[in-house]
Design an enzyme around this catalytic site. Structure first.
Site, short mmCIF file in Angstrom:
data_model
loop_
_atom_site.label_atom_id
_atom_site.label_comp_id
_atom_site.label_asym_id
_atom_site.label_seq_id
_atom_site.Cartn_x
_atom_site.Cartn_y
_atom_site.Cartn_z
N HIS A 97 0.86 -1.19 0.00
CA HIS A 97 0.00 0.00 0.00
C HIS A 97 0.89 1.22 0.00
O HIS A 97 1.91 1.26 0.70
CB HIS A 97 -0.96 -0.01 1.18
CG HIS A 97 -0.34 0.22 2.54
ND1 HIS A 97 -0.10 1.48 3.04
CD2 HIS A 97 0.08 -0.65 3.49
CE1 HIS A 97 0.44 1.37 4.25
NE2 HIS A 97 0.57 0.09 4.55
N ASP A 99 -0.48 4.42 0.51
CA ASP A 99 -1.02 5.50 1.35
C ASP A 99 -0.27 5.53 2.67
O ASP A 99 0.28 4.51 3.11
CB ASP A 99 -2.53 5.34 1.58
CG ASP A 99 -2.91 4.04 2.27
OD1 ASP A 99 -2.38 2.98 1.90
OD2 ASP A 99 -3.74 4.08 3.20
N ASP A 128 6.44 2.26 6.87
CA ASP A 128 5.09 1.73 6.60
C ASP A 128 4.49 2.45 5.40
O ASP A 128 3.77 3.42 5.58
CB ASP A 128 4.22 1.90 7.85
CG ASP A 128 2.85 1.30 7.70
OD1 ASP A 128 2.60 0.57 6.73
OD2 ASP A 128 2.00 1.57 8.56
N GLU A 162 -4.95 1.25 2.49
CA GLU A 162 -4.80 0.19 3.50
C GLU A 162 -5.05 0.74 4.89
O GLU A 162 -5.65 0.08 5.74
CB GLU A 162 -3.39 -0.42 3.43
CG GLU A 162 -3.20 -1.65 4.32
CD GLU A 162 -2.84 -1.35 5.76
OE1 GLU A 162 -3.01 -2.22 6.61
OE2 GLU A 162 -2.43 -0.21 6.05
N GLU A 163 -4.59 1.99 5.11
CA GLU A 163 -4.69 2.57 6.46
C GLU A 163 -6.15 2.82 6.85
O GLU A 163 -6.46 3.00 8.02
CB GLU A 163 -3.88 3.87 6.54
CG GLU A 163 -2.38 3.69 6.28
CD GLU A 163 -1.66 2.92 7.39
OE1 GLU A 163 -2.31 2.54 8.38
OE2 GLU A 163 -0.44 2.71 7.24
ZN LIG Z 1 1.21 -0.58 6.42
#
Ligand SMILES: [Zn+2]
Length: 426
Positions: A97, A99, A128, A162-163
């Site tokens: 991901h 984002d 992340d 995803e977040e």
């Molecule tokens: Zn992540």
């Protein structure tokens, strides 16, 4: 069977491309794909796509048509690259991901500068999981540069949201069959779970709202009304006194980290009742109070028992507080996932870790959830793990970073795993 020299060439190509991989990570960090609201997604999807095209991938962009969060102001654009091998299967899909959560407070350097310092790359999303995307991209690029032709197909995707649940990202691609058991054999998600750990799943999530309804009355004569806030307090008390000890006594066999997350947990996301405290006050008994709860349940508990336990607790409180009416509403349910212990995708990552780092891998499961759930539950692909550079504890922190040696080592592990899973080592 690939000669050992070819495997060594792949690993040296990873090392030779280390600076490029760091520069690519920095470029990704400089595209501030902040979610919410979901900014610069199309720029980022195209940027990843252009890099993959140079590595011999055929690129497709997918706008998440039909999703309410896909708007003209904040379009949800995903990118999927495919590099066919000699055979269409097996197919290994690497998904990341792109984002990132908002920067927040407390940074000592530019969260979107892509600063490299003291062997680390800093920035929101460095760990992340933009370094993870770089690891996926440069793993497959190293295989190409080493001149190794894969027997099977490799895919690399960059996805959105995803977040915030991944519904316009991996879930959307899975619902439309772009990631599915019919075409995808293995999936690796390079989330930051630490460079020597392979993540085999996560706990379940049950978000629910409890509302308490009382009766409005003049605040000088509260005995004429029924306070919904007092009613909610009784339920919160029951959660603390009766539910919490029961949860503390339940421990999963799934290797969830950190160790405290091996227990069942509950958190109150928010409580709202009565008058907004910053507004002008009037003398009224609160007639409504709402609270949202985040219950993380274990594979062994299952969703049905988890929900029944809440219903039973609420029924008990109803008996004790008959003047208040209570309601329960489900907001979100995510079932736990666990990759089969004998899955080839686990052993491929584990043997890669052993070879690259010279120590055994640790199997872990995530305390939260990530896009694994959509791969397992919607796409129906059981052979999915998370493995990538960066430390879990760095995610969403100020001065977030990823170590550069983690990036290189995990790129090597991913390259070895792609070789093994596509059949190149057979
Ligand atoms: Zn992540």
């Amino acid at each position: 069977m690939l000669p050992a020299a070819a495997i060594d060439r792949v690993l040296s190509e990873v090392e030779r491309s280390a600076e490029e991989a760091v520069a690519f990570t920095a470029d990704l960090i400089r595209i501030p794909t902040v979610n919410p609201p979901g900014e610069h997604y199309e720029d980022c999807a195209r940027f990843i796509g252009e890099r993959l095209e140079k590595s011999g991938f055929v690129i497709e962009l997918f706008a998440a048509e039909g999703r309410p969060e896909h708007t003209p102001a904040h379009p949800r654009i995903n990118v999927v690259g495919t590099r066919p091998g000699r055979l269409p299967r097996p197919t290994v899909h690497l998904n990341g991901h792109f984002d990132v959560v908002p920067a927040g407070e407390g940074w000592t350097l530019d969260p979107f500068g892509g600063v490299v310092r003291d062997g680390k790359i800093y920035g929101r999303g460095s760990c992340d999981m933009k370094a993870g995307i770089a690891a996926a991209v440069f793993a497959v690029e190293a295989i190409r540069r080493a001149g190794v032709e894969l027997p099977g197909t490799v895919e690399v995707s960059g996805t959105v949201d995803e977040e915030s649940g991944g519904f316009a990202g991996v879930a959307w691609l899975a619902e439309r069959g772009r990631i599915s058991a019919a075409r995808t054999d293995y999936c690796i998600i390079p989330e930051p779970l630490n460079v020597d750990r392979v993540c085999i799943g996560h706990r379940g999530v049950y978000w629910f709202e409890v509302a308490a309804f009382g009766r409005i009355a003049h605040g000088s004569m509260p005995f004429l009304g029924v306070s919904a806030i007092d009613g909610m307090a009784r339920f919160l008390q029951a959660v603390q006194d009766e539910l919490q000890p029961a949860l503390d006594a339940r421990r999963t066999d799934v290797p969830v980290v950190p160790p405290a997350a091996r227990l069942a947990t509950i958190n109150v996301n928010g409580v709202f009742g009565g008058q907004p405290v910053e507004g002008i006050q009037t003398p009224c008994v609160a007639d409504v109070c709402r609270a949202v709860f985040d219950r993380r349940f274990l594979l062994e508990e299952g969703f049905d028992a988890t929900k029944q336990e809440i219903e039973k607790l609420l029924d008990d409180v109803r008996q004790r507080v008959p003047r208040v009416r209570y309601s329960l509403e489900d907001l979100m349910v995510v079932h736990p996932t666990r990759t089969p212990d004998d899955s080839p995708v686990i052993s491929a990552i584990e043997s890669g870790i052993a070879r690259v780092l010279g120590r055994p891998a640790t199997r872990v499961a995530s305390p939260g959830t990530y896009d694994h759930k959509h791969v397992a539950r919607i796409a129906g692909v059981p052979h999915c793990v998370a493995y990538g550079p960066g430390e879990l504890e760095q995610a969403h922190q100020p001065d977030e970073y990823c170590r550069l040696d983690d990036l290189v080592n995990s790129t090597k592990v991913l390259a070895l795993a792609v070789l093994e899973l596509t059949g190149a080592l057979a």
